[in-house]
Design a protein around this motif. Sequence first.
Motif, PDB file in Angstrom:
ATOM      1  N   UNK A  45      30.454  15.120  23.035  1.00 53.45           N
ATOM      2  CA  UNK A  45      29.039  15.030  23.393  1.00 53.45           C
ATOM      3  C   UNK A  45      28.801  15.606  24.780  1.00 53.45           C
ATOM      4  N   UNK A  46      27.642  16.236  24.921  1.00 52.27           N
ATOM      5  CA  UNK A  46      27.211  16.785  26.204  1.00 52.27           C
ATOM      6  C   UNK A  46      25.986  15.999  26.672  1.00 52.27           C
ATOM      7  N   UNK A  47      26.052  15.460  27.893  1.00 51.40           N
ATOM      8  CA  UNK A  47      24.950  14.720  28.513  1.00 51.40           C
ATOM      9  C   UNK A  47      24.344  15.606  29.605  1.00 51.40           C
ATOM     10  N   UNK A  48      23.236  16.296  29.326  1.00 52.89           N
ATOM     11  CA  UNK A  48      22.691  17.261  30.287  1.00 52.89           C
ATOM     12  C   UNK A  48      22.239  16.633  31.611  1.00 52.89           C
ATOM     13  N   UNK A  49      21.926  15.345  31.625  1.00 52.30           N
ATOM     14  CA  UNK A  49      21.495  14.691  32.865  1.00 52.30           C
ATOM     15  C   UNK A  49      22.674  14.321  33.766  1.00 52.30           C
ATOM     16  N   UNK A  50      23.900  14.507  33.279  1.00 55.48           N
ATOM     17  CA  UNK A  50      25.077  14.221  34.089  1.00 55.48           C
ATOM     18  C   UNK A  50      25.379  12.743  34.240  1.00 55.48           C
ATOM     19  N   UNK A  51      24.912  11.931  33.292  1.00 56.52           N
ATOM     20  CA  UNK A  51      25.179  10.488  33.323  1.00 56.52           C
ATOM     21  C   UNK A  51      25.712  10.063  31.957  1.00 56.52           C
ATOM     22  N   UNK A  52      27.018   9.984  31.799  1.00 54.36           N
ATOM     23  CA  UNK A  52      27.571   9.608  30.489  1.00 54.36           C
ATOM     24  C   UNK A  52      27.036   8.256  30.008  1.00 54.36           C
ATOM     25  N   UNK A  53      26.761   8.180  28.733  1.00 52.15           N
ATOM     26  CA  UNK A  53      26.294   6.976  28.043  1.00 52.15           C
ATOM     27  C   UNK A  53      24.856   6.609  28.406  1.00 52.15           C
ATOM     28  N   UNK A  54      24.123   7.514  29.053  1.00 52.17           N
ATOM     29  CA  UNK A  54      22.725   7.273  29.420  1.00 52.17           C
ATOM     30  C   UNK A  54      21.905   8.520  29.140  1.00 52.17           C
ATOM     31  N   UNK A 102      23.772  15.666  23.094  1.00 49.07           N
ATOM     32  CA  UNK A 102      23.921  16.345  21.817  1.00 49.07           C
ATOM     33  C   UNK A 102      25.361  16.798  21.716  1.00 49.07           C
ATOM     34  N   UNK A 103      25.806  16.956  20.487  1.00 46.77           N
ATOM     35  CA  UNK A 103      27.199  17.329  20.337  1.00 46.77           C
ATOM     36  C   UNK A 103      27.578  17.615  18.913  1.00 46.77           C
ATOM     37  N   UNK A 104      28.865  17.778  18.751  1.00 46.68           N
ATOM     38  CA  UNK A 104      29.409  18.080  17.446  1.00 46.68           C
ATOM     39  C   UNK A 104      30.564  17.160  17.118  1.00 46.68           C
ATOM     40  N   UNK A 105      30.931  17.186  15.859  1.00 47.29           N
ATOM     41  CA  UNK A 105      32.053  16.370  15.414  1.00 47.29           C
ATOM     42  C   UNK A 105      32.830  17.118  14.350  1.00 47.29           C
ATOM     43  N   UNK A 106      34.105  16.813  14.300  1.00 45.71           N
ATOM     44  CA  UNK A 106      34.988  17.369  13.277  1.00 45.71           C
ATOM     45  C   UNK A 106      35.873  16.233  12.804  1.00 45.71           C
ATOM     46  N   UNK A 129      31.711  13.809  27.063  1.00 45.79           N
ATOM     47  CA  UNK A 129      32.517  12.693  26.564  1.00 45.79           C
ATOM     48  C   UNK A 129      33.240  13.130  25.298  1.00 45.79           C
ATOM     49  N   UNK A 130      34.342  12.465  25.037  1.00 42.37           N
ATOM     50  CA  UNK A 130      35.112  12.680  23.818  1.00 42.37           C
ATOM     51  C   UNK A 130      35.234  11.333  23.127  1.00 42.37           C
ATOM     52  N   UNK A 131      34.979  11.316  21.827  1.00 43.36           N
ATOM     53  CA  UNK A 131      35.030  10.060  21.098  1.00 43.36           C
ATOM     54  C   UNK A 131      35.758  10.186  19.783  1.00 43.36           C
ATOM     55  N   UNK A 190      29.946  18.261  11.826  1.00 45.94           N
ATOM     56  CA  UNK A 190      28.636  17.670  11.966  1.00 45.94           C
ATOM     57  C   UNK A 190      28.041  17.914  13.332  1.00 45.94           C
ATOM     58  N   UNK A 191      26.748  17.651  13.446  1.00 48.15           N
ATOM     59  CA  UNK A 191      26.026  17.756  14.712  1.00 48.15           C
ATOM     60  C   UNK A 191      25.212  16.478  14.892  1.00 48.15           C
ATOM     61  N   UNK A 192      24.892  16.162  16.155  1.00 47.05           N
ATOM     62  CA  UNK A 192      24.116  14.952  16.411  1.00 47.05           C
ATOM     63  C   UNK A 192      23.291  15.111  17.684  1.00 47.05           C
ATOM     64  N   UNK A 193      22.141  14.450  17.696  1.00 48.47           N
ATOM     65  CA  UNK A 193      21.286  14.326  18.865  1.00 48.47           C
ATOM     66  C   UNK A 193      21.101  12.833  19.088  1.00 48.47           C
ATOM     67  N   UNK A 194      21.461  12.359  20.284  1.00 50.33           N
ATOM     68  CA  UNK A 194      21.465  10.920  20.561  1.00 50.33           C
ATOM     69  C   UNK A 194      20.704  10.600  21.841  1.00 50.33           C
ATOM     70  N   UNK A 195      20.308   9.335  21.953  1.00 56.36           N
ATOM     71  CA  UNK A 195      19.761   8.797  23.206  1.00 56.36           C
ATOM     72  C   UNK A 195      20.411   7.436  23.408  1.00 56.36           C
ATOM     73  N   UNK A 196      20.883   7.170  24.620  1.00 57.29           N
ATOM     74  CA  UNK A 196      21.576   5.902  24.858  1.00 57.29           C
ATOM     75  C   UNK A 196      21.176   5.282  26.183  1.00 57.29           C
TER      76      UNK A 196
END
Length: 181
Positions: A85-94, A98-102, A58-60, A130-136
């Motif tokens: 952001x990269x969603x390793x399970x292949x389900x965006x927003x779920x 993890x990812x990066x930001x500029x 995803x791109x945000x 920046x870097x981030x680890x998320x769960x959604x």
Amino acid sequence: MRFAPVAVLVAASTVLAATAAAQAPAAPKTAVVSIQPLSAVFGVYQAEFEKALARTVTLGVGASYWSNSDDVDKLKYTSADVKLRYYPEGRPFRGFSFGGQAGYTSVSDETDYGAGGGSSKTTVSGPTLGVALDYSWLLGEKQSFYVGLGLGAKKIFANTRDAGNATLAYPTAHVSIGYAF
């Protein structure tokens, strides 16, 4: 009484069709708009828009404003970022991502030295990484209610001697809610 078997067959078909329709998966969501309402209590205002580019990416874009004042200092952070952001399970927003930001951040620090002491104001701006680890999660009947939790870190690349009392590298955390469509 000949209609009884037909009526039972029609009723059973209707119930099965309704059950199948209720179990049909919701249409895949391709975008989320979210805010962070809990941090607003502390004077941190943030909003984000995230769009799925593929099943795993995803791109945000996001923006934030933070202000903190005490008897001596008044600090303000204003930033805008692009997030990948990269969603390793292949389900965006779920699930995990993890990812990066500029982006770009402006920090101002105004210090009041008390009666007769005057005051000083410094402002620094610069690019950020920046870097981030998320769960959604996507919740609700239509899977449109978005909830996200995350931790990360951010660094502002600016001249430290011009920053006053501002911190140019710091941890980040968020609890986001939003709408997926």
